[in-house]
Design a protein around this motif. Structure first.
Motif, PDB file in Angstrom:
ATOM      1  N   VAL A 104       0.590  -0.894  -0.026  1.00 51.34           N
ATOM      2  CA  VAL A 104       0.090   0.378  -0.185  1.00 51.34           C
ATOM      3  C   VAL A 104       1.092   1.066  -0.047  1.00 51.34           C
ATOM      4  CG1 VAL A 104      -1.447   1.270   1.423  1.00 51.34           C
ATOM      5  CG2 VAL A 104      -2.014  -1.157   1.080  1.00 51.34           C
ATOM      6  N   HIS A 105       1.832   1.281   1.072  1.00 53.62           N
ATOM      7  CA  HIS A 105       3.166   2.280   0.794  1.00 53.62           C
ATOM      8  C   HIS A 105       3.500   2.906  -0.091  1.00 53.62           C
ATOM      9  CE1 HIS A 105       6.339   4.437   1.611  1.00 53.62           C
ATOM     10  NE2 HIS A 105       5.672   5.287   2.757  1.00 53.62           N
ATOM     11  N   ASP A 151      -2.605  14.291 -11.359  1.00 47.26           N
ATOM     12  CA  ASP A 151      -1.310  13.692 -11.625  1.00 47.26           C
ATOM     13  C   ASP A 151      -0.432  14.626 -11.972  1.00 47.26           C
ATOM     14  OD1 ASP A 151      -2.003  11.121  -9.844  1.00 47.26           O
ATOM     15  OD2 ASP A 151      -2.472  10.070 -11.863  1.00 47.26           O
ATOM     16  N   PRO A 152       0.254  15.500 -11.397  1.00 43.64           N
ATOM     17  CA  PRO A 152       1.782  15.854 -12.046  1.00 43.64           C
ATOM     18  C   PRO A 152       1.473  16.219 -13.750  1.00 43.64           C
ATOM     19  CG  PRO A 152       2.131  14.971 -10.115  1.00 43.64           C
ATOM     20  CD  PRO A 152       1.341  14.528 -10.515  1.00 43.64           C
ATOM     21  N   PRO A 153       1.364  17.457 -14.381  1.00 44.38           N
ATOM     22  CA  PRO A 153       1.539  17.650 -14.140  1.00 44.38           C
ATOM     23  C   PRO A 153       0.375  19.253 -13.715  1.00 44.38           C
ATOM     24  CG  PRO A 153       1.188  18.658 -16.201  1.00 44.38           C
ATOM     25  CD  PRO A 153       1.278  16.902 -16.312  1.00 44.38           C
ATOM     26  N   HIS A 154      -0.710  18.701 -13.606  1.00 47.04           N
ATOM     27  CA  HIS A 154      -2.375  18.751 -13.350  1.00 47.04           C
ATOM     28  C   HIS A 154      -2.128  19.799 -12.013  1.00 47.04           C
ATOM     29  CE1 HIS A 154      -2.832  19.235 -17.474  1.00 47.04           C
ATOM     30  NE2 HIS A 154      -2.365  17.569 -17.348  1.00 47.04           N
ATOM     31  N   HIS A 155      -1.677  18.702 -11.391  1.00 47.41           N
ATOM     32  CA  HIS A 155      -1.658  18.779  -9.990  1.00 47.41           C
ATOM     33  C   HIS A 155      -0.747  19.789  -9.099  1.00 47.41           C
ATOM     34  CE1 HIS A 155      -0.172  16.586  -5.326  1.00 47.41           C
ATOM     35  NE2 HIS A 155      -1.089  16.758  -5.867  1.00 47.41           N
ATOM     36  N   ASP A 156       0.490  19.974  -9.880  1.00 51.96           N
ATOM     37  CA  ASP A 156       1.102  20.756  -9.193  1.00 51.96           C
ATOM     38  C   ASP A 156       0.869  21.985  -8.499  1.00 51.96           C
ATOM     39  OD1 ASP A 156       3.165  18.625  -9.326  1.00 51.96           O
ATOM     40  OD2 ASP A 156       4.065  19.123 -10.960  1.00 51.96           O
ATOM     41  N   ALA A 157       0.123  22.706  -9.616  1.00 45.30           N
ATOM     42  CA  ALA A 157      -0.247  24.290  -9.343  1.00 45.30           C
ATOM     43  C   ALA A 157      -0.641  24.552  -7.641  1.00 45.30           C
ATOM     44  CB  ALA A 157      -0.884  24.697 -10.354  1.00 45.30           C
ATOM     45  N   PHE A 176      -3.426   9.484   6.108  1.00 49.30           N
ATOM     46  CA  PHE A 176      -3.235  10.097   5.217  1.00 49.30           C
ATOM     47  C   PHE A 176      -3.379  10.451   4.042  1.00 49.30           C
ATOM     48  CE2 PHE A 176      -3.097  12.591  10.272  1.00 49.30           C
ATOM     49  CZ  PHE A 176      -4.363  12.592  10.302  1.00 49.30           C
ATOM     50  N   GLY A 177      -2.927   8.883   3.016  1.00 52.76           N
ATOM     51  CA  GLY A 177      -1.843   9.134   2.485  1.00 52.76           C
ATOM     52  C   GLY A 177      -0.449   8.840   2.627  1.00 52.76           C
ATOM     53  N   PHE A 178      -0.250   9.213   0.910  1.00 50.98           N
ATOM     54  CA  PHE A 178       1.368   8.933   1.154  1.00 50.98           C
ATOM     55  C   PHE A 178       1.393   9.935  -0.120  1.00 50.98           C
ATOM     56  CE2 PHE A 178       3.903   7.594   5.408  1.00 50.98           C
ATOM     57  CZ  PHE A 178       4.619   8.206   4.566  1.00 50.98           C
ATOM     58  N   GLY A 179       2.815  10.421  -0.078  1.00 50.11           N
ATOM     59  CA  GLY A 179       3.677  10.892  -1.571  1.00 50.11           C
ATOM     60  C   GLY A 179       2.923  11.993  -1.428  1.00 50.11           C
TER      61      GLY A 179
END
Length: 402
Positions: free
Chosen positions: A56-57, A93-99, A344-347
């Motif tokens: 999972v991690h 996901d990146p790049p749309h997630h980044d900003a 809380f999730g990870f990454g």
């Protein structure tokens, strides 16, 4: 029916993890899932499931292989149209997630939220004083775990009082909708349009106060850090993910203390343990039990080949009780270091509001610990079933005061 490893007669792959029996008590199924292997195919939904911590991690941290942009629920956004605009944080996901992530990380960072500490402490003490003035018996869910976040978090975001009653029902449906289209989703379906419109209305610039998180998000759009179209969606993400999860985390830690009076005594002696206590309760109970990913390529995990574009069901709650990772995992122990849990999730997709949740929890726990010498369960408890969340509906307690 109570499910135990001994009575789980069918192979794990044939079991429905979203059935009422397992939502009521997921622990035996999760133990069987971990024992069955690092990856198990769940035939009912044609998904691959992971219940052990290491797998999972690894999936949570490998966003390139385990994609969020295809949806973190059972629906595959590559082939299905989502019922609402996808989250710019959870479902990108990146790049749309980044900003969007960078904007919220700054707004919700630990230094930035310290300005809330004093006012939230005053609110917590007032809430506890008012509650105890009514008597020593109350429902820890409705009177504390729901009352405090619904009191302070919407204020911090900057939404008006009117309409706040829609936050929990909307969040309940949103988290249900990550799972299969079962009776829990059907129950919330009649109000989807109404609730979606109500929440969307509270994300508009002109509705928000000028000093809250929402206004800061819109200011980021003015600077060009995000677009004007993204701003209300990011505010909506805060309102969707920032209430139910904290409510259930608070209920989890209050239940844990009621069941472990020695740990409550330890907290009263060392109030600084309040944040550790919250994280330990999040590890133990995992208010967010499951999330999905979608493979971007053929991959082999634990000897099992998983083809590209297949859904992966990660059992966060199971990983957080994996004895391969945690010593005595079913114990609530303030001497434990719970860091590394995946509650809380990870990454890159880990919960951006976790510092807010910790501040809310530690604030209400510290206010309670000042006044309450002991708390215990005083009547029948009742779970609230949700496809994604581990929740309490009712948690009657009785307390003794200093």
């Amino acid at each position: 029916m109570t499910i135990t490893p001994a009575t789980l007669k069918r192979p794990v792959r044939d079991v429905d993890p979203f059935s009422a029996d397992i939502l009521e008590d997921p622990l035996p199924f999760q133990a069987a899932l971990r024992d069955a292997g690092p990856v198990v195919h769940l035939d009912k939904y044609d998904v691959f499931a992971m219940g052990r911590y290491n797998e999972v991690h690894a999936a949570l941290t490998d966003w390139q292989t385990f994609q969020s942009a295809a949806g973190v629920g059972l629906s595959n956004f590559r082939t299905e149209v989502p019922w609402r605009p996808p989250s710019l944080l959870l479902e990108a996901d990146p790049p749309h997630h980044d900003a969007p992530r960078a904007v919220l990380t700054k707004i919700l960072g630990p230094r930035e939220i310290r300005r809330l500490a004093d006012s939230w402490a005053a609110d917590a003490e007032e809430l506890v004083d008012d509650l105890l003035a009514k008597g020593e018996a109350f429902d820890a869910v409705t009177d504390l775990a729901e009352a405090f976040p619904l009191r302070v978090f919407p204020d911090a975001v900057g939404i008006p009082q009117a309409g706040r009653e829609n936050l929990l029902p909307y969040g309940d449906h949103a988290f249900n909708a990550f799972g299969p289209p079962n009776e829990l989703v059907a129950k919330g379906a009649p109000r989807v349009a109404e609730l979606s419109a109500a929440i969307a209305a509270q994300c508009a610039r002109e509705v928000l106060t000028t000093d809250g998180f929402g206004a800061q998000i819109w200011a980021a759009a003015d600077r060009g850090d995000i677009t004007a179209a993204q701003a209300p969606l990011i505010v909506r993400s805060l309102l969707t993910a920032g209430v139910d999860t904290t409510v259930n985390g608070l209920a989890a830690v209050l239940h844990a203390f009621a069941a472990h009076p020695d740990q409550w005594a330890m907290l009263r002696k060392t109030p600084a343990l309040s944040r550790t206590a919250f994280d330990e309760a999040v590890r133990l109970e995992s208010p967010v039990q499951t999330f999905f990913r979608t493979t971007t390529r053929d991959i082999e995990v634990g000897g099992t080949r998983i083809p590209e574009s297949r859904k992966i069901l990660m059992f966060l709650g199971s990983a957080n009780r994996d004895p391969r990772r945690w010593e005595n995992p079913d114990a609530f122990d303030l001497n434990r270091d719970p860091s590394g849990h995946v509650g809380f999730g990870f990454g890159i997709h880990q919960c951006v509001g976790q510092h807010i949740a910790r501040l809310e929890a530690s604030t209400i726990l510290n206010a309670l610990a000042k006044r309450v010498t002991s708390l215990e369960i005083s009547g029948p408890t009742r779970r609230h079933h949700n496809n994604t969340l581990r929740a309490w509906e009712s948690l009657p307690v009785r307390v003794r005061t200093a």
